[in-house]
Design a protein around this motif. Structure first.
Motif, PDB file in Angstrom:
ATOM      1  N   GLY A 694       0.865  -1.202   0.010  1.00  0.00           N
ATOM      2  CA  GLY A 694       0.067   0.283  -0.027  1.00  0.00           C
ATOM      3  C   GLY A 694       0.821   1.292   0.143  1.00  0.00           C
ATOM      4  O   GLY A 694       1.923   1.514  -0.679  1.00  0.00           O
ATOM      5  N   TRP A 695       0.526   2.171   0.932  1.00  0.00           N
ATOM      6  CA  TRP A 695       1.273   3.336   1.107  1.00  0.00           C
ATOM      7  C   TRP A 695       2.168   3.434   2.038  1.00  0.00           C
ATOM      8  O   TRP A 695       2.756   4.638   2.503  1.00  0.00           O
ATOM      9  N   ASN A 696       2.378   2.393   3.029  1.00  0.00           N
ATOM     10  CA  ASN A 696       3.306   2.515   3.952  1.00  0.00           C
ATOM     11  C   ASN A 696       4.289   1.274   4.340  1.00  0.00           C
ATOM     12  O   ASN A 696       4.220   0.277   3.584  1.00  0.00           O
ATOM     13  N   VAL A 697       4.968   1.045   5.387  1.00  0.00           N
ATOM     14  CA  VAL A 697       6.142   0.417   5.603  1.00  0.00           C
ATOM     15  C   VAL A 697       5.854  -0.098   6.943  1.00  0.00           C
ATOM     16  O   VAL A 697       5.645   0.860   8.029  1.00  0.00           O
ATOM     17  N   ALA A 698       6.192  -1.333   7.548  1.00  0.00           N
ATOM     18  CA  ALA A 698       6.144  -1.911   8.831  1.00  0.00           C
ATOM     19  C   ALA A 698       7.006  -2.762   9.049  1.00  0.00           C
ATOM     20  O   ALA A 698       7.693  -3.566   8.099  1.00  0.00           O
ATOM     21  N   ILE A 699       7.812  -2.656  10.237  1.00  0.00           N
ATOM     22  CA  ILE A 699       8.702  -3.703  10.689  1.00  0.00           C
ATOM     23  C   ILE A 699       8.270  -4.427  11.922  1.00  0.00           C
ATOM     24  O   ILE A 699       7.565  -3.882  12.974  1.00  0.00           O
ATOM     25  N   TRP A 700       8.417  -5.788  11.953  1.00  0.00           N
ATOM     26  CA  TRP A 700       7.784  -6.681  13.255  1.00  0.00           C
ATOM     27  C   TRP A 700       8.636  -7.317  13.688  1.00  0.00           C
ATOM     28  O   TRP A 700       9.996  -7.442  13.433  1.00  0.00           O
ATOM     29  N   LYS A 701       8.372  -7.716  15.089  1.00  0.00           N
ATOM     30  CA  LYS A 701       9.139  -8.630  15.687  1.00  0.00           C
ATOM     31  C   LYS A 701       8.588  -9.890  16.096  1.00  0.00           C
ATOM     32  O   LYS A 701       7.267 -10.043  16.573  1.00  0.00           O
ATOM     33  N   GLY A 703       6.949 -13.138  17.848  1.00  0.00           N
ATOM     34  CA  GLY A 703       6.795 -13.367  19.313  1.00  0.00           C
ATOM     35  C   GLY A 703       6.059 -11.856  19.872  1.00  0.00           C
ATOM     36  O   GLY A 703       5.424 -12.049  20.883  1.00  0.00           O
ATOM     37  N   ILE A 704       6.207 -10.824  19.258  1.00  0.00           N
ATOM     38  CA  ILE A 704       5.410  -9.620  19.677  1.00  0.00           C
ATOM     39  C   ILE A 704       3.987  -9.483  19.180  1.00  0.00           C
ATOM     40  O   ILE A 704       3.975  -9.339  17.925  1.00  0.00           O
ATOM     41  N   MET A 705       2.822  -9.484  19.918  1.00  0.00           N
ATOM     42  CA  MET A 705       1.455  -9.835  19.326  1.00  0.00           C
ATOM     43  C   MET A 705       0.701  -8.493  19.172  1.00  0.00           C
ATOM     44  O   MET A 705      -0.335  -8.758  19.119  1.00  0.00           O
ATOM     45  N   THR A 706       1.426  -7.315  19.972  1.00  0.00           N
ATOM     46  CA  THR A 706       0.696  -6.452  20.073  1.00  0.00           C
ATOM     47  C   THR A 706       0.872  -5.376  18.964  1.00  0.00           C
ATOM     48  O   THR A 706      -0.013  -4.244  18.986  1.00  0.00           O
ATOM     49  N   GLY A 707       1.519  -5.415  18.071  1.00  0.00           N
ATOM     50  CA  GLY A 707       1.605  -4.687  16.796  1.00  0.00           C
ATOM     51  C   GLY A 707       3.032  -4.580  16.317  1.00  0.00           C
ATOM     52  O   GLY A 707       4.020  -5.087  16.693  1.00  0.00           O
ATOM     53  N   PRO A 708       3.166  -3.777  15.106  1.00  0.00           N
ATOM     54  CA  PRO A 708       4.576  -3.645  14.577  1.00  0.00           C
ATOM     55  C   PRO A 708       5.247  -2.727  15.395  1.00  0.00           C
ATOM     56  O   PRO A 708       4.795  -1.740  16.151  1.00  0.00           O
ATOM     57  N   LEU A 709       6.640  -2.794  15.439  1.00  0.00           N
ATOM     58  CA  LEU A 709       7.594  -1.889  16.055  1.00  0.00           C
ATOM     59  C   LEU A 709       7.680  -0.591  15.312  1.00  0.00           C
ATOM     60  O   LEU A 709       7.666   0.333  16.137  1.00  0.00           O
ATOM     61  N   LEU A 710       7.503  -0.618  13.950  1.00  0.00           N
ATOM     62  CA  LEU A 710       7.492   0.465  13.270  1.00  0.00           C
ATOM     63  C   LEU A 710       6.527   0.567  12.268  1.00  0.00           C
ATOM     64  O   LEU A 710       6.388  -0.645  11.517  1.00  0.00           O
ATOM     65  N   GLN A 711       5.778   1.413  12.117  1.00  0.00           N
ATOM     66  CA  GLN A 711       4.873   1.706  11.074  1.00  0.00           C
ATOM     67  C   GLN A 711       4.977   3.203  10.568  1.00  0.00           C
ATOM     68  O   GLN A 711       4.677   4.152  11.337  1.00  0.00           O
ATOM     69  N   SER A 712       5.407   3.229   9.201  1.00  0.00           N
ATOM     70  CA  SER A 712       5.690   4.649   8.904  1.00  0.00           C
ATOM     71  C   SER A 712       4.126   5.173   8.235  1.00  0.00           C
ATOM     72  O   SER A 712       3.059   4.876   8.045  1.00  0.00           O
ATOM     73  N   CYS A 713       4.272   6.627   8.155  1.00  0.00           N
ATOM     74  CA  CYS A 713       3.090   7.307   7.528  1.00  0.00           C
ATOM     75  C   CYS A 713       2.720   7.065   6.097  1.00  0.00           C
ATOM     76  O   CYS A 713       3.704   6.476   5.540  1.00  0.00           O
ATOM     77  N   CYS A 714       1.749   7.565   5.583  1.00  0.00           N
ATOM     78  CA  CYS A 714       1.340   7.379   4.405  1.00  0.00           C
ATOM     79  C   CYS A 714       2.364   8.087   3.391  1.00  0.00           C
ATOM     80  O   CYS A 714       2.530   9.243   3.656  1.00  0.00           O
ATOM     81  N   ALA A 715       2.938   7.498   2.449  1.00  0.00           N
ATOM     82  CA  ALA A 715       3.839   8.090   1.452  1.00  0.00           C
ATOM     83  C   ALA A 715       3.110   8.674   0.332  1.00  0.00           C
ATOM     84  O   ALA A 715       1.876   8.518   0.027  1.00  0.00           O
ATOM     85  N   PRO A 716       3.698   9.642  -0.210  1.00  0.00           N
ATOM     86  CA  PRO A 716       3.144  10.292  -1.365  1.00  0.00           C
ATOM     87  C   PRO A 716       2.837   9.444  -2.732  1.00  0.00           C
ATOM     88  O   PRO A 716       1.724   9.794  -3.326  1.00  0.00           O
ATOM     89  N   LYS A 717       3.253   8.442  -2.719  1.00  0.00           N
ATOM     90  CA  LYS A 717       3.252   7.391  -3.769  1.00  0.00           C
ATOM     91  C   LYS A 717       3.079   6.148  -3.274  1.00  0.00           C
ATOM     92  O   LYS A 717       3.468   5.849  -1.968  1.00  0.00           O
ATOM     93  N   ARG A 718       2.417   5.310  -3.845  1.00  0.00           N
ATOM     94  CA  ARG A 718       2.384   3.676  -3.667  1.00  0.00           C
ATOM     95  C   ARG A 718       3.541   2.980  -3.592  1.00  0.00           C
ATOM     96  O   ARG A 718       4.343   3.155  -4.491  1.00  0.00           O
ATOM     97  N   TYR A 719       3.768   2.220  -2.453  1.00  0.00           N
ATOM     98  CA  TYR A 719       5.089   1.390  -2.379  1.00  0.00           C
ATOM     99  C   TYR A 719       4.578   0.210  -3.214  1.00  0.00           C
ATOM    100  O   TYR A 719       3.801  -0.619  -3.148  1.00  0.00           O
ATOM    101  N   THR A 720       5.928  -0.386  -4.106  1.00  0.00           N
ATOM    102  CA  THR A 720       5.586  -1.468  -4.849  1.00  0.00           C
ATOM    103  C   THR A 720       6.655  -2.639  -4.355  1.00  0.00           C
ATOM    104  O   THR A 720       6.249  -3.765  -4.698  1.00  0.00           O
ATOM    105  N   SER A 721       7.710  -2.263  -3.741  1.00  0.00           N
ATOM    106  CA  SER A 721       8.880  -3.401  -3.333  1.00  0.00           C
ATOM    107  C   SER A 721       9.608  -2.848  -2.342  1.00  0.00           C
ATOM    108  O   SER A 721       9.606  -1.820  -2.053  1.00  0.00           O
ATOM    109  N   GLY A 722      10.432  -3.969  -1.830  1.00  0.00           N
ATOM    110  CA  GLY A 722      11.478  -3.626  -0.699  1.00  0.00           C
ATOM    111  C   GLY A 722      12.386  -4.609  -0.454  1.00  0.00           C
ATOM    112  O   GLY A 722      12.141  -5.420  -0.885  1.00  0.00           O
ATOM    113  N   HIS A 723      13.580  -4.223   0.036  1.00  0.00           N
ATOM    114  CA  HIS A 723      14.459  -5.135   0.521  1.00  0.00           C
ATOM    115  C   HIS A 723      15.464  -4.767   1.420  1.00  0.00           C
ATOM    116  O   HIS A 723      15.691  -3.410   1.537  1.00  0.00           O
TER     117      HIS A 723
END
Length: 845
Positions: A694-701, A703-723
């Motif tokens: 979609g329009w954001n990025v998330a980093i998870w750990k 064993g942690i079930m409460t949510g992502p460690l990092l969740q970015s805000c909406c980007a100006p354009k849609r994200y299509t890939s990452g590494h």
């Protein structure tokens, strides 16, 4: 004494009596708004009046309009007639009534809207049976009131009682019987955002193109400027001055000193001196300690110089942009194609493989299906030495959307097609050709350190087409496009139920795929003859099939009969729908980043003359399976709806049907507002996962079930890939649909990308970095127009600082503590909210 009738309020919980029974959750209708919360109006039918002996004008009359009904009789009526009982709306009142008999009063004048009403409290029953006596003053005042005084009674709103008229209204209503026509207007993707050109045209030559609108003055309307906004800003005068320090010529200067030496007489005097001896004895211990400290730590280290190195590593802006190194485009293709997947060769440096597909939508594919069958679907192998001609071309039955090299043998390649089939290739016969090193010339000196894929462009104008060895069965595999494929490591294998065992073959023999048909399949490339004996008729049929000379027989036993070992569906719970997976990440994926040396050793062993283990896959099937205890069988899945699911691949028996089914997801989060394109584990931390969608990025750990460690805000354009970066644990690359790539550095910024750089003019489809040497790293970026860009990663993005691994690890630990704190505060707020609601209810009572 019966209470006086007042204006009745129609509550939102009132239910229709004849058509639908009132549910237990609905509150009974009472006269609280009229000042009588103990009165509950009821409608008693003739049958109910006969059961409880409260028939109108017989058991209850105007002189004696009440009847005492036992509580047990009402419970018997509930057991016999359930929701049909007329007392069902006040079931909760009857159950909570403290006495044994309830007072039922006949409402002859419909003061409360219905023919009966029930008094729900003991106090109200006593007040009705034994009304309080009025004082003498009120009795005298009552005698003086004339009997013929008219009392105004306002109209009372009554609850709706259905008599079947809504069915007649529904039958007489007009409904549309004709099917509506849907128009779809579309145009090519390339025309979006295209510049618009305007040109002159003769209006008289085109019909209805010229309409004269003459101007005229309207006398009835005049525009006067009554008010005007004017702004002023005082700007100071600015003057720029500069000074220059006068530079003098440098001069070289040198000084030299000589040591002062004692004379012989002075030496003898000092040797016999007691004060000198005492001084040396007193300071010898401290001098020894100082010498030991000098050996332990370098006291002559240049602090400023080391500090400058750290600053250059973290925030130096001199060389932070990706540099274009080379680009590859298939100039011989007749159709417009896009790149769907990219993978560097695990052993041969400078060799990269890409899969291409036609840029068509589903409707266009159906329309041009006949023409598409005449065009080959390929995986292209590009070399740094020849950016125009691909060195190898792997043919497939349909367009490939994902593929991966085997972790234990780089000559084995598995891919997923758009039609749901899994394809296998074996390029062992062409290994010598692709590993040929260009001898002579100036380039040979540069490639002596590592094997380079350098071919003679003059002698390799015509590329080699390699057909696939095997393809899975269409009936038993996926029904839609395969979106992701992974090899299982050679350390374990699984059975049909998902149980984990030690790998009998010692090589990677199993695959896992996910598809848009809401399934995840596990595949085994070994023959299953040991488990299911093959009929003699099928054996004779296989022996009679002639194998083409250019196709190796490595996976002949799988061709058109390959079925998945197990199939998992991610159910959405109570509904019959399933989640649609797009990407997945297993717990052992981070080990594949470190398997390069092992692959190189195995390829050298095969060259030395040892037998390739993939040529004889049946040997290890006779070994006994040894289970592995305490193995994590959970994995992350990204879906088409933007959900991130943490689930288990083990099967469990359904208690109702007795069949083995997939377990329910351990956790499910809807974080992304679009399809998930990347689910990848960090090469440095096995429990850290990056998801892009979609329009954001998330980093998870894990064993942690409460949510992502990092969740970015909406980007100006849609994200299509990452590494992830392969050398820096806090850096990862994100591709956007406008051709830009966002570079995130968690040590510099965590709320936004550290920098953005434009790579191409169209959407980025895939990102794949690779370490070429200790001093040089490349990143491959594929775009929607079919061009593969090779860029060189700068020094600041490829070389980590001394403590970067521990610094990023501490950042993740702080985020985990923050999530725990937020969860605790959420529970406290919920408890406070419940307490406030209880206090409000007490105040109402």
């Amino acid at each position: 004494m019966a209470p006086k009738p007042q204006k009745r309020k129609r509550t939102k919980h009132a239910k229709t009596k004849m058509t639908l029974p009132v549910s237990e959750e609905a509150e009974p209708l009472n006269m609280e708004s009229m000042g009588h919360p103990e009165i509950y109006p009821l409608v008693l039918t003739t049958k109910t009046q006969e059961i409880f002996n409260c028939r109108v004008d017989e058991d209850v009359t105007e002189e004696q309009p009440y009847k005492l009904i036992k509580k047990e009789d009402i419970f018997v009526d509930f057991a016999n007639r359930a929701a049909v009982s007329d007392f069902y709306p006040v079931k909760k009142i009857v159950q909570e009534y403290p006495g044994d008999e309830l007072l039922l009063v006949y409402d002859r004048d419909f003061k409360y809207g219905l023919n009966f009403y029930l008094i729900g409290t003991e106090e109200g029953k006593e007040n009705y049976l034994n009304p309080p006596e009025l004082p003498e003053e009120q009795e005298e005042y009552k005698d003086h009131i004339p009997e013929e005084t008219y009392i105004y009674r306002p109209p009372i709103s009554k609850p709706w009682v259905s008599l079947g008229s809504e069915k007649e209204i529904e039958e007489e209503s007009v409904k549309e019987s004709t099917k509506q026509i849907t128009y779809m207007i579309s145009r090519k993707r390339s025309e979006f955002g295209a510049p618009i050109k305007f040109s002159d045209q003769n209006a008289s030559s085109v019909k209805d193109a010229y309409i004269e609108c003459t101007a005229y003055s309207d006398k009835n309307f005049t525009l006067k400027q009554l008010e005007r906004d004017v702004g002023m800003q005082v700007v100071p005068q600015i003057k720029e001055t500069s000074t220059q320090t006068r530079w003098t010529h440098p001069k070289n200067a040198a000084t030299q000193y000589y040591p002062r030496e004692f004379l012989e007489e002075e030496k003898e005097a000092l040797g016999q001196s007691k004060t000198l001896t005492e001084f040396l004895n007193s300071v010898s211990t401290s001098v020894e300690i100082a010498l030991q400290q000098n050996e332990i730590m370098n006291t002559f280290i240049h602090d400023w110089k080391c500090l400058a190195e750290e600053e250059g590593t973290f925030g130096d802006k001199t060389d932070t942009h990706l540099k274009e190194y080379q680009s590859f485009t298939d100039l011989h293709s007749l159709t417009e194609k896009m790149i769907t997947c990219v993978s560097w060769h695990p052993v041969i440096y400078g060799l990269i493989a890409v899969s291409v597909a036609v840029r068509l939508s589903f409707e266009e594919r159906v329309h041009f299906s006949g023409k598409l069958l005449l065009q080959p679907s390929l995986i292209l192998f590009w070399s740094f030495s020849d950016p125009i001609h691909p060195q190898l071309m792997l043919e497939s039955p349909d367009d490939i959307f994902c593929f991966q090299f085997c972790p234990t043998d780089p000559n084995i390649i598995a891919g997923g097609c758009i039609n749901g089939q899994v394809v296998m290739w074996d390029i062992t016969a062409h290994a010598d050709r692709i590993e040929n090193i260009k001898a002579g010339g100036s380039r040979s000196k540069k490639v002596t350190l590592k094997p380079m894929f350098l071919l003679e462009p003059e002698s390799n104008k015509e590329a080699i087409y390699i057909r696939h060895c095997a393809v899975s069965s269409i009936e038993s595999g996926h029904r839609k496009v395969i979106t992701d494929i992974h090899w299982l490591p050679d350390t374990f294998e699984i059975n049909r139920l998902g149980n984990v065992f030690e790998n009998r073959s010692g090589i990677s023999c199993q695959l896992v795929t996910c598809s848009a048909d809401c399934t995840i399949c596990f595949w085994d490339i070994r023959p299953q003859k040991a488990l299911t004996p093959q009929p003699q008729a099928e054996k004779k049929k296989e022996e009679s099939i002639e194998i083409p000379f250019d196709i190796p027989s490595t996976f002949l036993h799988l061709d058109l009969s390959w079925k998945p070992l197990s199939k998992i569906r991610l159910s959405k719970g109570e509904t019959t729908l399933d989640h649609c997976p797009t990407k997945l990440s297993l717990s052992e994926d981070n080990l594949l980043f470190k398997a390069q040396e092992k692959i190189l050793a195995q390829s050298k062993a095969v060259k030395a003359g040892e037998m390739n283990p993939y040529q004889n896959l049946e040997n290890a099937l006779s070994n006994i399976l040894k289970p592995i205890d305490d193995f994590c069988t959970k994995f992350f899945v990204g879906t088409e709806e933007g959900e991130v699911i943490y689930t288990d691949w083990k099967m469990e028996r359904d208690p109702e049907t007795g069949r083995f089914m997939a377990k329910k997801p351990v956790s499910l989060y809807t974080v992304h507002d679009g399809a998930v394109h990347t689910v990848q584990r960090s090469p440095f931390y096995k429990d850290i996962i990056l998801t892009v969608g979609g329009w954001n990025v998330a980093i998870w750990k894990e064993g942690i079930m409460t949510g992502p460690l990092l969740q970015s805000c909406c980007a100006p354009k849609r994200y299509t890939s990452g590494h992830w970066s392969l050398t820096r644990p806090g850096v990862f690359y994100i591709g956007r649909e406008d051709g830009y790539i966002d570079i995130w550095d968690l040590l510099e910024k965590t709320h936004e990308p550290a920098q953005s750089q434009n790579i191409c003019i169209t959407m980025i489809m895939y990102i794949k970095p690779w370490t070429f040497s200790a001093k040089q790293q490349f990143i491959a970026i594929a775009d929607y127009y079919g061009t593969l860009h090779i860029l060189e990663i700068p020094w600041t993005l490829s070389h980590p600082s001394t403590n970067e691994v521990s610094s990023v690890s501490h950042y993740f630990e702080r985020e985990v503590k923050h999530l725990e704190y937020v969860e605790q505060r959420r529970k406290i707020r919920e408890q406070e909210k419940r307490e406030m609601e209880l206090e409000l209810e007490k105040k109402k009572v």
